[in-house]
Design a protein around this motif. Sequence first.
Motif, PDB file in Angstrom:
ATOM      1  N   PHE A 146       0.842  -1.192   0.000  1.00  0.00           N
ATOM      2  CA  PHE A 146       0.000   0.000   0.000  1.00  0.00           C
ATOM      3  C   PHE A 146       0.877   1.242   0.000  1.00  0.00           C
ATOM      4  O   PHE A 146       1.814   1.345   0.793  1.00  0.00           O
ATOM      5  CB  PHE A 146      -0.908  -0.003   1.228  1.00  0.00           C
ATOM      6  N   ASP A 147       0.574   2.169  -0.908  1.00  0.00           N
ATOM      7  CA  ASP A 147       1.370   3.391  -1.002  1.00  0.00           C
ATOM      8  C   ASP A 147       0.434   4.593  -1.011  1.00  0.00           C
ATOM      9  O   ASP A 147      -0.298   4.832  -1.969  1.00  0.00           O
ATOM     10  CB  ASP A 147       2.206   3.378  -2.286  1.00  0.00           C
ATOM     11  N   GLU A 148       0.441   5.347   0.064  1.00  0.00           N
ATOM     12  CA  GLU A 148      -0.451   6.492   0.185  1.00  0.00           C
ATOM     13  C   GLU A 148      -0.063   7.649  -0.739  1.00  0.00           C
ATOM     14  O   GLU A 148      -0.861   8.535  -1.002  1.00  0.00           O
ATOM     15  CB  GLU A 148      -0.466   7.000   1.635  1.00  0.00           C
ATOM     16  N   SER A 149       1.184   7.620  -1.241  1.00  0.00           N
ATOM     17  CA  SER A 149       1.646   8.734  -2.071  1.00  0.00           C
ATOM     18  C   SER A 149       1.241   8.595  -3.534  1.00  0.00           C
ATOM     19  O   SER A 149       1.540   9.449  -4.349  1.00  0.00           O
ATOM     20  CB  SER A 149       3.176   8.852  -1.986  1.00  0.00           C
ATOM     21  N   GLY A 150       0.578   7.500  -3.895  1.00  0.00           N
ATOM     22  CA  GLY A 150       0.180   7.299  -5.277  1.00  0.00           C
ATOM     23  C   GLY A 150      -0.752   8.404  -5.757  1.00  0.00           C
ATOM     24  O   GLY A 150      -1.639   8.848  -5.031  1.00  0.00           O
ATOM     25  N   SER A 151      -0.545   8.887  -6.988  1.00  0.00           N
ATOM     26  CA  SER A 151      -1.360   9.974  -7.525  1.00  0.00           C
ATOM     27  C   SER A 151      -2.255   9.456  -8.651  1.00  0.00           C
ATOM     28  O   SER A 151      -1.962   8.445  -9.279  1.00  0.00           O
ATOM     29  CB  SER A 151      -0.477  11.107  -8.045  1.00  0.00           C
ATOM     30  N   VAL A 152      -3.333  10.161  -8.889  1.00  0.00           N
ATOM     31  CA  VAL A 152      -4.296   9.795  -9.917  1.00  0.00           C
ATOM     32  C   VAL A 152      -4.248  10.835 -11.036  1.00  0.00           C
ATOM     33  O   VAL A 152      -4.201  12.027 -10.769  1.00  0.00           O
ATOM     34  CB  VAL A 152      -5.721   9.727  -9.321  1.00  0.00           C
ATOM     35  N   GLY A 153      -4.233  10.376 -12.259  1.00  0.00           N
ATOM     36  CA  GLY A 153      -4.185  11.283 -13.391  1.00  0.00           C
ATOM     37  C   GLY A 153      -5.529  11.943 -13.647  1.00  0.00           C
ATOM     38  O   GLY A 153      -6.528  11.662 -12.970  1.00  0.00           O
ATOM     39  N   ALA A 154      -5.569  12.831 -14.621  1.00  0.00           N
ATOM     40  CA  ALA A 154      -6.804  13.533 -14.952  1.00  0.00           C
ATOM     41  C   ALA A 154      -6.777  13.944 -16.418  1.00  0.00           C
ATOM     42  O   ALA A 154      -5.707  14.030 -17.031  1.00  0.00           O
ATOM     43  CB  ALA A 154      -6.955  14.781 -14.079  1.00  0.00           C
ATOM     44  N   LEU A 155      -7.949  14.172 -16.974  1.00  0.00           N
ATOM     45  CA  LEU A 155      -8.028  14.677 -18.338  1.00  0.00           C
ATOM     46  C   LEU A 155      -7.587  16.140 -18.377  1.00  0.00           C
ATOM     47  O   LEU A 155      -7.793  16.889 -17.419  1.00  0.00           O
ATOM     48  CB  LEU A 155      -9.460  14.562 -18.862  1.00  0.00           C
ATOM     49  N   HIS A 156      -6.978  16.522 -19.481  1.00  0.00           N
ATOM     50  CA  HIS A 156      -6.569  17.914 -19.684  1.00  0.00           C
ATOM     51  C   HIS A 156      -7.829  18.776 -19.808  1.00  0.00           C
ATOM     52  O   HIS A 156      -8.854  18.331 -20.343  1.00  0.00           O
ATOM     53  CB  HIS A 156      -5.737  18.007 -20.956  1.00  0.00           C
ATOM     54  N   PRO A 157      -7.798  20.026 -19.294  1.00  0.00           N
ATOM     55  CA  PRO A 157      -8.992  20.882 -19.373  1.00  0.00           C
ATOM     56  C   PRO A 157      -9.499  21.095 -20.797  1.00  0.00           C
ATOM     57  O   PRO A 157     -10.703  21.238 -21.018  1.00  0.00           O
ATOM     58  CB  PRO A 157      -8.532  22.201 -18.740  1.00  0.00           C
ATOM     59  N   ILE A 158      -8.594  21.106 -21.775  1.00  0.00           N
ATOM     60  CA  ILE A 158      -9.035  21.253 -23.163  1.00  0.00           C
ATOM     61  C   ILE A 158      -9.796  20.005 -23.600  1.00  0.00           C
ATOM     62  O   ILE A 158     -10.821  20.088 -24.283  1.00  0.00           O
ATOM     63  CB  ILE A 158      -7.830  21.525 -24.091  1.00  0.00           C
ATOM     64  N   THR A 159      -9.304  18.834 -23.183  1.00  0.00           N
ATOM     65  CA  THR A 159      -9.994  17.586 -23.510  1.00  0.00           C
ATOM     66  C   THR A 159     -11.358  17.527 -22.840  1.00  0.00           C
ATOM     67  O   THR A 159     -12.355  17.113 -23.453  1.00  0.00           O
ATOM     68  CB  THR A 159      -9.146  16.380 -23.070  1.00  0.00           C
ATOM     69  N   ILE A 160     -11.427  17.952 -21.574  1.00  0.00           N
ATOM     70  CA  ILE A 160     -12.705  17.969 -20.852  1.00  0.00           C
ATOM     71  C   ILE A 160     -13.709  18.850 -21.595  1.00  0.00           C
ATOM     72  O   ILE A 160     -14.868  18.477 -21.812  1.00  0.00           O
ATOM     73  CB  ILE A 160     -12.508  18.490 -19.416  1.00  0.00           C
TER      74      ILE A 160
ATOM     75  N   GLY B 267     -18.532  28.661 -35.519  1.00  0.00           N
ATOM     76  CA  GLY B 267     -17.205  28.205 -35.112  1.00  0.00           C
ATOM     77  C   GLY B 267     -16.832  28.781 -33.758  1.00  0.00           C
ATOM     78  O   GLY B 267     -17.181  29.925 -33.435  1.00  0.00           O
ATOM     79  N   LEU B 268     -16.135  27.991 -32.966  1.00  0.00           N
ATOM     80  CA  LEU B 268     -15.735  28.432 -31.627  1.00  0.00           C
ATOM     81  C   LEU B 268     -14.341  27.920 -31.305  1.00  0.00           C
ATOM     82  O   LEU B 268     -13.895  26.901 -31.831  1.00  0.00           O
ATOM     83  CB  LEU B 268     -16.740  27.942 -30.586  1.00  0.00           C
ATOM     84  N   GLY B 269     -13.647  28.659 -30.431  1.00  0.00           N
ATOM     85  CA  GLY B 269     -12.342  28.239 -29.952  1.00  0.00           C
ATOM     86  C   GLY B 269     -12.483  27.448 -28.653  1.00  0.00           C
ATOM     87  O   GLY B 269     -13.055  27.949 -27.678  1.00  0.00           O
ATOM     88  N   VAL B 270     -11.983  26.220 -28.646  1.00  0.00           N
ATOM     89  CA  VAL B 270     -12.141  25.356 -27.477  1.00  0.00           C
ATOM     90  C   VAL B 270     -11.384  25.917 -26.278  1.00  0.00           C
ATOM     91  O   VAL B 270     -11.870  25.876 -25.142  1.00  0.00           O
ATOM     92  CB  VAL B 270     -11.658  23.925 -27.795  1.00  0.00           C
ATOM     93  N   GLU B 271     -10.189  26.479 -26.515  1.00  0.00           N
ATOM     94  CA  GLU B 271      -9.414  27.054 -25.416  1.00  0.00           C
ATOM     95  C   GLU B 271     -10.160  28.207 -24.756  1.00  0.00           C
ATOM     96  O   GLU B 271     -10.127  28.362 -23.529  1.00  0.00           O
ATOM     97  CB  GLU B 271      -8.051  27.532 -25.921  1.00  0.00           C
ATOM     98  N   ARG B 272     -10.836  29.011 -25.555  1.00  0.00           N
ATOM     99  CA  ARG B 272     -11.627  30.130 -25.025  1.00  0.00           C
ATOM    100  C   ARG B 272     -12.712  29.602 -24.082  1.00  0.00           C
ATOM    101  O   ARG B 272     -12.915  30.115 -22.980  1.00  0.00           O
ATOM    102  CB  ARG B 272     -12.252  30.893 -26.193  1.00  0.00           C
ATOM    103  N   PHE B 273     -13.395  28.554 -24.505  1.00  0.00           N
ATOM    104  CA  PHE B 273     -14.424  27.945 -23.661  1.00  0.00           C
ATOM    105  C   PHE B 273     -13.814  27.348 -22.398  1.00  0.00           C
ATOM    106  O   PHE B 273     -14.373  27.463 -21.300  1.00  0.00           O
ATOM    107  CB  PHE B 273     -15.171  26.866 -24.450  1.00  0.00           C
TER     108      PHE B 273
END
Length: 330
Positions: free
Chosen positions: A90-104, A299-305
Amino acid sequence: MNEILKSISSAKTLNELDKVRVSLLGKNGTITQEFSKLKNLSGDEKKEFAASLNSKRDEISKALELKKTELEILELKERMRAEAIDVTMFDESGSVGALHPITITMNKIIEYFLSQNFSIENGPLIEDDFHNFEALNLPKYHPARDMQDTFYTDDARLLRTHTSPVQIRTMENSKPPIRMIAPGAVFRRDFDLTHTPMFHQVEGLVVEEGNKVSFANLKYILEDFLKYMFGDVKVRFRPSFFPFTEPSTEVDISCVFCGGKGCRVCSQTGWLEVLGSGVVDPNVFKFVGYKDVSGYAFGLGVERFAMLLHGVPDLRSMFEGDLRVLEQFR
């Protein structure tokens, strides 16, 4: 012979075994030296001596090969034992990844339009002048080309400056009705707080035969989409100009930070510009050979959103790979 076989059997490592092999079968090895005596023999004696030596050499070679296989298996087991990982620890320091905000953000945009029966279309990142400009009612020397700061290649092609060429390619290969979005990366020579050389767009196109599509249809779908993305916001349409639509509009939402009251982000206006849209210009339909059709595009910019949805102040931070930024989106 028994002593020789014993020395082979007693080798503990592959290195030790190789030393034994060299001492027996090497250039100056014991068995090799025995073969040099054949030149001093003749007749049946030479034949008998050679047969005996060959038999010994074969027996030694076989013993060496068997021992080598045995040691290789032992070394592999030892290496596997040394490199083994106890997955039950068991390792309490393990981290969990996440989707990039642009991907979300991109996923959320795509989910909405899929629910409205739009298809997803893709096209090449490296385009020709016709699909990126001319077919979109942007002839050579049109002043609107200067707004896009294009990257050109040595063979007179270019990195696409918007995903609109996908709309042209789709119309070239399909007949109405068309109901599509084109998400993807685009490229422009720009770099500051709100611009990067590579960013993402989602452009949409709806085409029907006859006069079935109007500005009212465009207005409805965009108002519904923006409320889906940002919640209970006000939406307004302002007259604008795009070469490939007529009439054209900029679309604003009430500021998501101050609720429309006025703040630094919206420059005290209470409004934020989020996308461009309009009714498709008839010239665009001529380039793809369409007749008696109507349609709208946006058309829209995803980064703007993404910046508005997640409160990101500097667009460049989304591309710098700083884990401190990405960790906030777990």
